[in-house]
Motif scaffolding. Structure first.
Motif, mmCIF file in Angstrom:
data_model
loop_
_atom_site.group_PDB
_atom_site.id
_atom_site.type_symbol
_atom_site.label_atom_id
_atom_site.label_comp_id
_atom_site.label_asym_id
_atom_site.label_seq_id
_atom_site.Cartn_x
_atom_site.Cartn_y
_atom_site.Cartn_z
ATOM 1 N N LEU A 1 2.056 2.136 -3.414
ATOM 2 C CA LEU A 1 0.991 2.761 -4.223
ATOM 3 C C LEU A 1 0.902 4.250 -3.890
ATOM 4 O O LEU A 1 0.750 5.100 -4.769
ATOM 5 N N ILE B 1 3.410 16.850 -11.190
ATOM 6 C CA ILE B 1 2.483 17.875 -11.697
ATOM 7 C C ILE B 1 2.880 19.246 -11.149
ATOM 8 O O ILE B 1 3.017 20.219 -11.894
ATOM 9 N N ILE B 2 3.102 19.297 -9.835
ATOM 10 C CA ILE B 2 3.372 20.590 -9.196
ATOM 11 C C ILE B 2 4.669 21.200 -9.720
ATOM 12 O O ILE B 2 4.755 22.397 -9.961
ATOM 13 N N ALA C 1 1.433 7.631 -6.242
ATOM 14 C CA ALA C 1 0.479 8.737 -6.310
ATOM 15 C C ALA C 1 1.163 10.048 -5.923
ATOM 16 O O ALA C 1 0.990 11.076 -6.585
ATOM 17 N N LEU D 1 5.924 16.451 -15.444
ATOM 18 C CA LEU D 1 5.101 15.292 -15.779
ATOM 19 C C LEU D 1 5.147 15.026 -17.272
ATOM 20 O O LEU D 1 4.346 15.553 -18.035
ATOM 21 N N PHE E 1 3.480 11.286 -8.590
ATOM 22 C CA PHE E 1 2.691 11.841 -9.693
ATOM 23 C C PHE E 1 2.296 13.285 -9.375
ATOM 24 O O PHE E 1 2.452 14.189 -10.213
ATOM 25 N N LEU E 2 1.827 13.500 -8.144
ATOM 26 C CA LEU E 2 1.451 14.861 -7.719
ATOM 27 C C LEU E 2 2.651 15.789 -7.779
ATOM 28 O O LEU E 2 2.552 16.916 -8.273
ATOM 29 N N TYR F 1 0.837 -1.208 0.000
ATOM 30 C CA TYR F 1 0.000 0.000 0.000
ATOM 31 C C TYR F 1 0.866 1.250 0.000
ATOM 32 O O TYR F 1 0.558 2.237 -0.672
#
Lengths: 313, 175
Positions: free
Chosen positions: B84, B95-96, B88, B100, B91-92, B81
């Protein structure tokens, strides 16, 4: 020698001590049914609002997959039946108190409507398509002329279908996890959210994506609200319902439920979609796929856990 | 504080990043009662997959039977977990900080193919080593050092000491 004969009504394989009759077919169908209801709801509502030329993916493109989705879902339901050849008796046995009867009739109405709706847009999406027969062509012309007349029942029945996917479970009075009326609206909202995700995947129009993204944000917030209230209701209920809720709050289902459904399936896509509205560049496929996978896992967990919960003992 | 690259992407200050990582480690101990890890998640996924395809092999293998087979549930593990969440979060962060995109980062002197092959080779060696050492940089070194385990310090010295030598030997791939 004294002999004792012990007779028990409790030794019922696959029903006692816990239900073991619904496998992958039912949650898969609930997912597909909710998805179809979501897409058709948006197709209908945007047509009624007169936005069918602006919301191309919602009204014209995404509904193309709905007949296939529904038929696949019906196939799963059929596979689940024990006596498959008697499936038609669902239509000859009219019982208002039977949720399966209701579902059968809703699907009986919804599937042809979805086929007609998709067919009426086929020539617009695939310009080379030819209907071959004159009666098909004239029927198409009639449908195109009376789309609004179809959009109204389609929208209403989409809501009924979406709610029904939850009612199918909540009609089980013997299963405390399912026996809550909030499952209907929760499954409806979840289905609409997965429908919106598919529309976003199909959409090429920036404006439409943005509108669907906003709607999806709202739907996810409502869904989270329903989930909180689902567990609040259980915790305020009987011992059996508290035990049912604890499967998700401190039991075997806690980790997959919170990781895959609440965080990766709802909160994370909500965050990504909100960030996209703020101007960050995010490939829409990521939140959309997460919502879809989260919705599927959600139904699997609810069906699986619901069969374990019980009032007895 | 941000280092701005030519393509508009930015990187966090490494010292600040380290403080964040340490805070994450602290929170991980507080919330889950376990440290961070990365190779463990891969190991458990491999064990679960092997158990699915060849359960007999798992039952016979002294290594796999530690993690899978019988009533063991290798995928129901905190590390699976956690990884995972790492995906995530990464990935964030991508983006910030405007990073990406699908690309292979490598020195202009070598091809993407060469970079990928070396990465694969390095990953294989590191994964094998991590199993011998019973943990990787995060599982053994970082989490181990946080609880003042001697093994953690030895692992850290071994990993970074070897990396120093390997970096000099393989420097032509970068400069």
């Amino acid at each position: 020698m004294k002999e004792e004969l012990f007779v028990s009504g409790r030794n019922i394989p696959n029903i006692d001590p816990y239900l073991n009759i619904w496998h992958w077919q039912i949650p898969s169908y609930l997912f597909l049914g909710g998805l179809a209801a979501g897409i058709l709801f948006f197709a209908g509502i945007f047509t009624i609002l007169g936005k069918d030329h602006k919301m191309t993916a919602s009204v014209k493109i995404a509904p193309m997959i709905v007949p296939f989705v529904l038929i696949l879902g019906l196939l799963f339901l059929f596979l689940d039946l024990k006596h498959k050849l008697y499936f038609w008796q669902l239509y000859t046995t009219i019982r208002l108190e039977s949720p399966m009867g209701w579902g059968s009739w809703v699907l009986m109405i919804m599937t042809p409507i979805s086929i007609i709706w998709a067919a009426s847009y086929v020539r617009e999406i695939f310009p080379n398509w030819d209907w071959k027969f004159q009666f098909l062509k004239s029927f198409e012309a009639w449908v195109i002329k009376h789309r609004l007349l179809i959009a109204w029942p389609m929208t209403i029945y989409a809501v009924i279908l979406g709610i029904y996917t939850g009612i199918l479970l909540s009609a089980f009075n013997a299963r405390p996890l399912w026996n809550t009326s909030i499952l209907g609206p929760l499954f409806l909202v979840s289905g609409m959210s997965t429908g919106a995700a598919v529309i976003m995947l199909f959409s090429t129009d920036h404006r439409e994506k943005k509108i669907m993204g906003r709607i999806d944000i709202l739907l996810i917030i409502i869904e989270l609200f329903f989930i909180v209230h689902l567990f609040m209701g259980f915790l305020a209920g009987s011992e059996a319902q508290i035990n049912a809720a604890n499967l998700f709050l401190r039991g075997n289902f806690t980790a997959p439920f919170f990781a895959f459904v609440v965080i990766l399936g709802l909160i994370f896509p909500l965050l990504l979609e909100s960030m996209e509205l703020k101007g960050f560049k995010i490939p829409i496929v990521i939140p959309a796929v997460l919502i879809l996978v989260g919705g599927l896992i959600f139904r699997f967990l609810i069906v699986e856990a619901g069969q374990i919960t019980r009032y007895l003992y | 504080m941000n280092k701005i690259k030519k393509d508009g992407s930015t990187y966090l200050n490494p010292y600040f990043g380290g403080v964040i990582l340490g805070t994450v480690l602290l929170l991980s101990f507080y919330i889950s009662g376990r440290g961070l890890g990365a190779s463990g998640a891969v190991k458990n996924s491999v064990a679960a997959t092997v158990n699915l395809v060849a359960p007999k092999h798992v039952a016979q293998s002294a290594y796999y039977s530690q993690f899978a087979g019988g009533d063991k549930r290798p995928m129901s593990n905190w590390l699976v977990y956690e990884v995972l969440g790492v995906l995530a979060g990464a990935f964030l962060s991508g983006i910030i900080f405007n990073r990406l995109k699908l690309k292979v980062e490598h020195s202009p002197k070598i091809s993407s193919r060469r970079r990928l092959l070396f990465t694969l080779a390095g990953g294989l060696i590191f994964g094998f080593g991590a199993q011998l050492a019973r943990g990787c940089t995060s599982g053994a070194a970082l989490s181990g050092m946080a609880v003042l385990s001697l093994g953690g310090y030895i692992t850290m010295i071994a990993i970074f000491g070897t990396a120093f030598i390997a970096a000099w030997v393989l420097r032509k791939n970068w400069i």
